[in-house]
Design an enzyme around this catalytic site. Structure first.
Site, PDB file in Angstrom:
ATOM      1  N   ARG A   1     -12.661  -3.578  -6.901  1.00  0.00           N
ATOM      2  CA  ARG A   1     -12.299  -4.474  -5.781  1.00  0.00           C
ATOM      3  C   ARG A   1     -13.620  -4.968  -4.955  1.00  0.00           C
ATOM      4  O   ARG A   1     -14.650  -3.976  -4.854  1.00  0.00           O
ATOM      5  CB  ARG A   1     -11.533  -3.786  -4.547  1.00  0.00           C
ATOM      6  CG  ARG A   1     -10.059  -3.674  -5.000  1.00  0.00           C
ATOM      7  CD  ARG A   1      -9.118  -3.252  -4.019  1.00  0.00           C
ATOM      8  NE  ARG A   1      -9.957  -2.545  -2.860  1.00  0.00           N
ATOM      9  CZ  ARG A   1      -9.166  -1.901  -1.669  1.00  0.00           C
ATOM     10  NH1 ARG A   1      -8.015  -2.359  -1.502  1.00  0.00           N
ATOM     11  NH2 ARG A   1     -10.023  -0.997  -1.107  1.00  0.00           N
TER      12      ARG A   1
ATOM     13  N   TYR B   1      -9.915  -1.010  10.963  1.00  0.00           N
ATOM     14  CA  TYR B   1     -11.198  -0.436  10.371  1.00  0.00           C
ATOM     15  C   TYR B   1     -11.715  -1.379   9.330  1.00  0.00           C
ATOM     16  O   TYR B   1     -12.800  -1.002   8.771  1.00  0.00           O
ATOM     17  CB  TYR B   1     -11.411   0.893   9.914  1.00  0.00           C
ATOM     18  CG  TYR B   1     -10.023   1.486   9.438  1.00  0.00           C
ATOM     19  CD1 TYR B   1      -9.829   1.166   8.077  1.00  0.00           C
ATOM     20  CD2 TYR B   1      -9.014   1.966  10.018  1.00  0.00           C
ATOM     21  CE1 TYR B   1      -8.875   1.602   7.103  1.00  0.00           C
ATOM     22  CE2 TYR B   1      -7.891   2.582   9.129  1.00  0.00           C
ATOM     23  CZ  TYR B   1      -8.046   2.411   7.648  1.00  0.00           C
ATOM     24  OH  TYR B   1      -6.797   2.803   6.944  1.00  0.00           O
ATOM     25  N   LYS B   2     -10.923  -2.174   8.626  1.00  0.00           N
ATOM     26  CA  LYS B   2     -11.323  -3.278   7.749  1.00  0.00           C
ATOM     27  C   LYS B   2     -11.988  -4.387   8.166  1.00  0.00           C
ATOM     28  O   LYS B   2     -13.361  -4.119   8.635  1.00  0.00           O
ATOM     29  CB  LYS B   2     -10.131  -3.460   6.596  1.00  0.00           C
ATOM     30  CG  LYS B   2      -9.501  -2.185   6.111  1.00  0.00           C
ATOM     31  CD  LYS B   2      -8.284  -2.686   5.315  1.00  0.00           C
ATOM     32  CE  LYS B   2      -7.400  -1.340   4.805  1.00  0.00           C
ATOM     33  NZ  LYS B   2      -8.024  -0.748   3.781  1.00  0.00           N
TER      34      LYS B   2
ATOM     35  N   ASP C   1       2.707  -5.971   7.106  1.00  0.00           N
ATOM     36  CA  ASP C   1       1.524  -5.105   7.165  1.00  0.00           C
ATOM     37  C   ASP C   1       0.400  -6.189   6.875  1.00  0.00           C
ATOM     38  O   ASP C   1       0.061  -6.673   5.927  1.00  0.00           O
ATOM     39  CB  ASP C   1       1.737  -3.922   6.023  1.00  0.00           C
ATOM     40  CG  ASP C   1       0.448  -3.152   6.001  1.00  0.00           C
ATOM     41  OD1 ASP C   1      -0.707  -3.676   6.599  1.00  0.00           O
ATOM     42  OD2 ASP C   1       0.406  -2.207   5.485  1.00  0.00           O
TER      43      ASP C   1
ATOM     44  N   PHE D   1       0.926  -1.301   0.009  1.00  0.00           N
ATOM     45  CA  PHE D   1      -0.097   0.155   0.097  1.00  0.00           C
ATOM     46  C   PHE D   1       0.839   1.217  -0.022  1.00  0.00           C
ATOM     47  O   PHE D   1       1.958   1.321   0.606  1.00  0.00           O
ATOM     48  CB  PHE D   1      -0.906  -0.030   1.131  1.00  0.00           C
ATOM     49  CG  PHE D   1      -1.985   0.998   1.058  1.00  0.00           C
ATOM     50  CD1 PHE D   1      -2.994   0.964   0.208  1.00  0.00           C
ATOM     51  CD2 PHE D   1      -1.959   2.066   1.969  1.00  0.00           C
ATOM     52  CE1 PHE D   1      -4.022   1.814   0.026  1.00  0.00           C
ATOM     53  CE2 PHE D   1      -2.853   3.265   1.722  1.00  0.00           C
ATOM     54  CZ  PHE D   1      -4.003   2.838   0.897  1.00  0.00           C
TER      55      PHE D   1
END
Lengths: 397, 397
Positions: B356, B209-210, B184, B113
């Site tokens: 996605r 938060y995912k 990560d 990312f």
């Protein structure tokens, strides 16, 4: 004139409690619970990922930044919220040192809050370029400003004593010596009038859970003078400080102005609570606030000195030289403060011997200040503090 | 067997919405609103500053860290919450580079990312010691590990394609070459079984938060292998990482173990919401989760490929090589995704051309996956995406 009975009605304060610790954690604004719950239910719950655009979450750090900015004399678009104060100090200092590559001294004082000093030490060690963190007594700062100083890094109001630095004068002195000035407003924002633009400060940082009542661990803020904002390289170059975060480029390109001081994903829930808390400041005149704060602290000093001869004032006697807090010193300060808290008067303690009391006109009146002094007197006279349970140190003081 | 109908009942999902974006922002856990409001009302409101001890706020980053740790194979006491993922990446990499002072290469891939790469670049520039951020294609990582590499820094699951790195194998390879491995887990934690201890990872970071459903901007976490935790110098040396924060020493002294990776005051309100969200994981078997995730993503691929011949699969076909998300590519992917969202099927878009879709068995069933594919088909067949409003780029994609 600001009507402080109106602002007081906005806060929840438990019955019978005298809260003299708004300098450490502000009380709950009544509307913050519902506003936060509504944000969670209607925005997060219903919009889900769409909230980033539809509910304006992505713009919030700047919008709330402008609200904070109005309380500290910062122009629109020069303040952004996020992270913690420690991180914001790091960003400001890292950028400042790069703007003065030939100089090696970071000048601070021993009344600066330790985390500022720790973050500076950590940065200096990482840079490994021979920088020196020079820590002097608060009253020696002015004379220590010379042309070796890259950055003057001070907390405007001393966290222990409430001693107030002259931001404008010291910033001028720093600039005259070719140094940059970084101001920590942790005990200033919402405590007294601050004029960052008028003082020509280079950087400022602060937290929002003290006088701004944003709740425990509420996000921090950073200000960069607009004349510098596009000259600084952000050391913590996170994606939300990128010029085009959603292009997902492999290379970093700093965003415009203060946006480059953003780092990661904004803390939306915490920002909702803070935004609700900031409503209390609408219509508050900072000069009125300052006058009321001085009235409260002066009354407290008079009452305590009259009633408690064993305590020594640990703050400047001249109210113009203080922020919005007062300390009294005693070797058994820790135990006395614990006893006071057990008797529903809340202040706090800072090692080695300071009992701190904060004065917050938004929700604190003179009656409570007198009641606090009365209870302090009783605890001292009757030695109520001298019990084992009050000597035991808790994790957080 | 994990009963996913029970976990599903814990989440609020708007009627009629097909939510395939839990890989970007998890939905609202029903109890999170009340638990957060209760924390605000009963802890902040009633305890005020006393909440730091009495409500355990100060211990929360470690306690919630242990809850997250159980989902990623981290032993008790090795994970702590706070800050954002970007900050945690910076901490991990800064510490890793100091442990390998003779080496100058940070090895990553172009599926990492961007914020990880940006933070690394910023750190390298600050250090100014000739480090190089070497970015290769994901499939070239293994061969690029050599004895110049100080730190291998990878996101386990590629944010664009869902491609899954072999953490154990690459960590072994890194260690054999004398390098450290930083993982990560942004798209791994709560998405698939992770075994940090088993893989002998050195550092790991992630967001909550995912797949962990902590809410927009929920705090990040960091893991340091216990064998390293007391050897690392924290570059971001904030007061809450100090061995004795409330001694207010002028000098920094790193705290014990993972505590030294704490920086500033913890985000208590956000941690309350996250803590409530983590309740959904009690009793969930990660092997069951993985099996269900693969079932959902396989079904989606079959349905989309059958219905939408214009789309190209942008993810590995072998489910064992994927995380819990699938991408389909199309030159008009942005507009197609906007149209799909307008038709109540939510995924997201990652430049330049990836749509996605995330698969989250905690609250997503096969019927919805099929419904999502059906609506995607209709949007393509009827060219519903080809309208001006769907081509307009929003700030957040």
């Amino acid at each position: 004139m600001t009507d402080f009975s109106k602002t007081r009605a906005l806060f929840h304060l438990p019955d019978g409690l005298v809260y003299l610790d708004g300098n450490s954690l502000g009380p709950l604004p009544k509307k913050a619970v519902d506003k936060t719950a509504t944000m969670m239910r209607e925005e997060w719950g219903e919009m889900l990922i769409r909230g980033w655009n539809a509910a304006g979450w992505m713009a919030q750090p700047r919008q709330v930044g402008d609200r904070v900015g109005r309380l500290i004399g910062a122009p629109e678009g020069s303040v952004v919220l996020g992270d913690t104060l420690s991180i914001k100090v790091y960003q400001a200092l890292a950028s400042a040192l790069e703007l003065r590559p030939q100089r090696k001294v970071v000048l601070s004082d021993n009344g600066n809050f330790p985390t500022d000093l720790y973050m500076a030490s950590g940065l200096i060690q990482s840079l490994d370029k021979g920088h020196e963190l020079k820590i002097v007594a608060p009253e020696e700062v002015e004379d220590a400003i010379d042309d070796t100083v890259a950055a003057l890094m001070l907390t405007e109001v001393d966290y222990r004593t409430g001693r107030l630095h002259d931001m404008k004068r010291l910033t001028e002195k720093a600039h005259a010596a070719g140094a940059l000035a970084i101001w920590d407003l942790a005990h200033s924002a919402g405590a007294l009038p601050v004029d960052l633009a008028g003082a020509d400060a280079d950087f400022a940082v602060g937290c929002t859970y003290k006088y701004l009542n944003g709740g425990p661990g509420a996000p921090a803020f950073i200000y960069v003078a607009p004349r510098l904002a596009e000259k600084v390289r952000p050391a913590l170059s996170g994606w939300l400080g990128h010029d085009a975060p959603f292009a997902f480029d492999l290379d970093y390109r700093a965003g415009r102005g203060i946006d480059r001081m953003r780092v990661g994903t904004p803390p939306v829930i915490a920002l909702a609570a803070l935004d609700a808390a900031l409503d209390a400041w609408e219509g508050v005149d900072m000069a009125d606030l300052r006058a009321a704060s001085i009235r409260l602290s002066e009354r407290f000093i008079v009452e305590v000195e009259r009633r408690c001869p064993d305590l020594t004032l640990g703050s400047p006697r001249d109210p113009e030289q203080r922020g919005s807090q007062v300390s009294f010193l005693h070797d058994n300060g820790y135990a006395i403060m614990q006893a006071l808290i057990a008797h529903d008067v809340i202040g706090d303690f800072r090692a080695p011997n300071a009992m701190r009391f904060g004065f917050t006109p938004l929700y604190l009146g003179e009656d409570e200040v007198v009641a606090g002094a009365e209870r302090l007197e009783r605890i001292l006279v009757e030695r109520l503090w001298d019990r084992p349970e009050f000597h035991e140190r808790a994790a957080v003081t």
